[in-house]
Design a protein around this motif. Sequence first.
Motif: not given
Length: 167
Positions: A37, A41, A44
């Motif tokens: 994750i 993150w 992105w």
Amino acid sequence: MIPAMPATAISSRQASAAALRFGRLAAMGTVAALILIAGVWASWGTAQHVMLTKGRESGTIEVTRCDADTCTGPYTPLSEGSRARARVVIEKTVAVRKGETYTVVMKPSSDDVVRSGPAGILYAWVPLGGALLLASVVVAGGLGRTRGAWVMAGAGVALLTAAFVTI
């Protein structure tokens, strides 16, 4: 002869071992998921500008000056509705050199640009490639899933290698 153990002692040991095994799998699965994750993150923030280009200004930057962390240069528009700018800022990386021209996408409401095209997409996802490599160690060691870990590590290496080659 060895005296037989009561049936309740065996079942409580098995229950304790199962609980510890479940706890270890849950903890290591959570760590691996958090690593992945965090990789998505971190990627992105740049990838959204490079991959979702509809309605964004695109053009080129000719790098004329570089400082410690950033490079600057004039922006020449390529997309309709984009305007020329005398100075835009791009992050200084090993792939950005003074005197070179790069295709870029403008970040909204700023003078910052990010590289576009295949090189920009792959470079944006480099943090995910590192996260895949790190999570593969957790998956292999903590979860005991070596095949899955090899797949994750292979994907991470492929992503990092492709980014290195295209940049």
